[in-house]
Design an enzyme around this catalytic site. Sequence first.
Site, PDB file in Angstrom:
ATOM      1  N   HIS A 186     107.105  23.123 -50.395  1.00 56.52           N
ATOM      2  CA  HIS A 186     106.832  24.333 -51.183  1.00 56.52           C
ATOM      3  C   HIS A 186     106.301  23.990 -52.568  1.00 56.52           C
ATOM      4  CE1 HIS A 186     110.139  25.151 -48.282  1.00 56.52           C
ATOM      5  NE2 HIS A 186     109.315  26.126 -47.957  1.00 56.52           N
ATOM      6  N   ASP A 197     109.309  20.499 -53.388  1.00 59.68           N
ATOM      7  CA  ASP A 197     110.283  19.783 -52.546  1.00 59.68           C
ATOM      8  C   ASP A 197     109.628  19.078 -51.360  1.00 59.68           C
ATOM      9  OD1 ASP A 197     109.467  21.932 -51.106  1.00 59.68           O
ATOM     10  OD2 ASP A 197     111.454  22.797 -50.778  1.00 59.68           O
ATOM     11  N   SER A 206     109.111  30.951 -45.740  1.00 62.06           N
ATOM     12  CA  SER A 206     109.734  30.483 -46.985  1.00 62.06           C
ATOM     13  C   SER A 206     108.859  30.674 -48.212  1.00 62.06           C
ATOM     14  CB  SER A 206     110.121  29.008 -46.862  1.00 62.06           C
ATOM     15  OG  SER A 206     109.013  28.251 -46.441  1.00 62.06           O
TER      16      SER A 206
END
Length: 387
Positions: free
Chosen positions: A353, A350, A47
């Site tokens: 990240h 979040d 991610s």
Amino acid sequence: MIFMAQIQFPSHMSLASMVMVILFTTTSPIFATKDCNFPAIFNFGASNSDTGGMAAAFGPPGLPYGITYFNRSAGRYSDGRIILDFIAQNFGLPYISPYLDSLGSNFTHGANFATFASTVDIPTSIMPLGKLSPFCLAVQCTQFKYFILNTKLIRDQGGVFSTLVPKEDYFSKALYTFDIGQNDLTAGFLGNTSIQQVNATIPNVVDKFIENIKNIYNLGARSFWIHNTGPIGCLPIILASFPTSIKDGYGCAKIYNEVSQYFNLKLKEALAQLRSDLPLAAITYVDTYSPKYSLFQNPKKYGFEFPLMACCGNGGKYNYNSRGNCGQVTSGTQKVVGSCLSPNTRIVWDGIHYTEAANKIVFDQISTGAFTDPPIPLNMTCQKNST
Ligand SMILES: *[C@@H]1O[C@H](CO)[C@@H](O)[C@H](O)[C@H]1NC(C)=O
Ligand SMILES: *[C@@H]1O[C@H](CO)[C@@H](O)[C@H](O)[C@H]1NC(C)=O
Ligand SMILES: *[C@@H]1O[C@H](CO)[C@@H](O)[C@H](O)[C@H]1NC(C)=O
Ligand SMILES: *[C@@H]1O[C@H](CO)[C@@H](O)[C@H](O)[C@H]1NC(C)=O
Ligand SMILES: *[C@@H]1O[C@H](CO)[C@@H](O)[C@H](O)[C@H]1NC(C)=O
């Protein structure tokens, strides 16, 4: 203790041979002395470098993801741009299209095989029922292999589709970037695996990482830019999940950072070995841990506040809890879990990240060469024969 880049000479080495080593290292013919002209970037990862792969496969994260820059998530796990976007911009290249996205993608200047929750190791529990991405590193490498073959067919056919694929010589001239490994560790921590068990898997995870890099080399790649993993113990997801874990002076969970550091040590060693195994390749190990950790050590210096709290979250000490993650609708209040007022004053977006503001600072630091092995700026990390 933070793992710092340093060369250690065995004590039996003579001064003369040390000088030879230094001369050899600094005059190594692998790296060009002028700026590289990478025509394309191929990225493999999770991610932290996903530009829409997971979004194409399983749907995008909703607003407020992307709110700072794109005004939609644009498939990224941040409020805006990620480090890979800054790398592409640095070379004047467009953002790298996700390989999995069949709509509107243009692969002329590269392709991104990364997806959210990807691991180096083969995952045992995959989405949609499980938590990890089906597109682990070995799958991403397979996708890349057929990407090369199929783009050749498409080029040979001509027509509109041939304007969407890289030129043949771009594959050897491109920059190959990697950002993966964090999920191999966190999946264990958050699953039913002890810290020591997770730590013990690291040599095997690093071996698999190297095996995949070799496969990509064998497909023609020559210039490699490989990120290590960040300070996992500073992330709200870990801090909130293991509240009693012993903290360092900055409030980060010590032992989880130690596991990150062990992964980084093994990766750095393995890449040094790979550099001698593959003399035609320019292999750069990129320490992202240190610049990321320095944000948590000195938040004010960089204009950040509440360093250990997620900007987008649903309450609790670290603004992270299982009752609703960023962008999701909570079952209780039926409200979307939203952003803090000023994401540009925060490090963590979040809970997992980084914000665009933090990503930009980390990019600025790693691109100078101050955190890479060998210590060469991003602009010069190409293989001499490929430019
Ligand atoms: C951002 O997107 C929203 C819809 O999601 C739209 O109403 C708004 O005008 C957009 N803002 C900008 C600056 O484009
Ligand atoms: C894809 O991008 C390349 C390079 O930017 C451009 O030349 C080409 O026209 C684009 N293809 C399409 C169909 O837009
Ligand atoms: C976790 O491990 C313990 C001890 O090994 C076992 O008893 C338990 O069933 C496991 N839980 C899950 C969810 O796998
Ligand atoms: C991880 O394993 C290495 C090698 O055995 C060891 O040196 C290190 O202390 C371990 N780290 C943790 C946090 O257990
Ligand atoms: C690298 O090259 C880009 C494009 O030429 C330039 O904008 C950037 O300032 C350079 N970065 C460094 C650190 O020299």
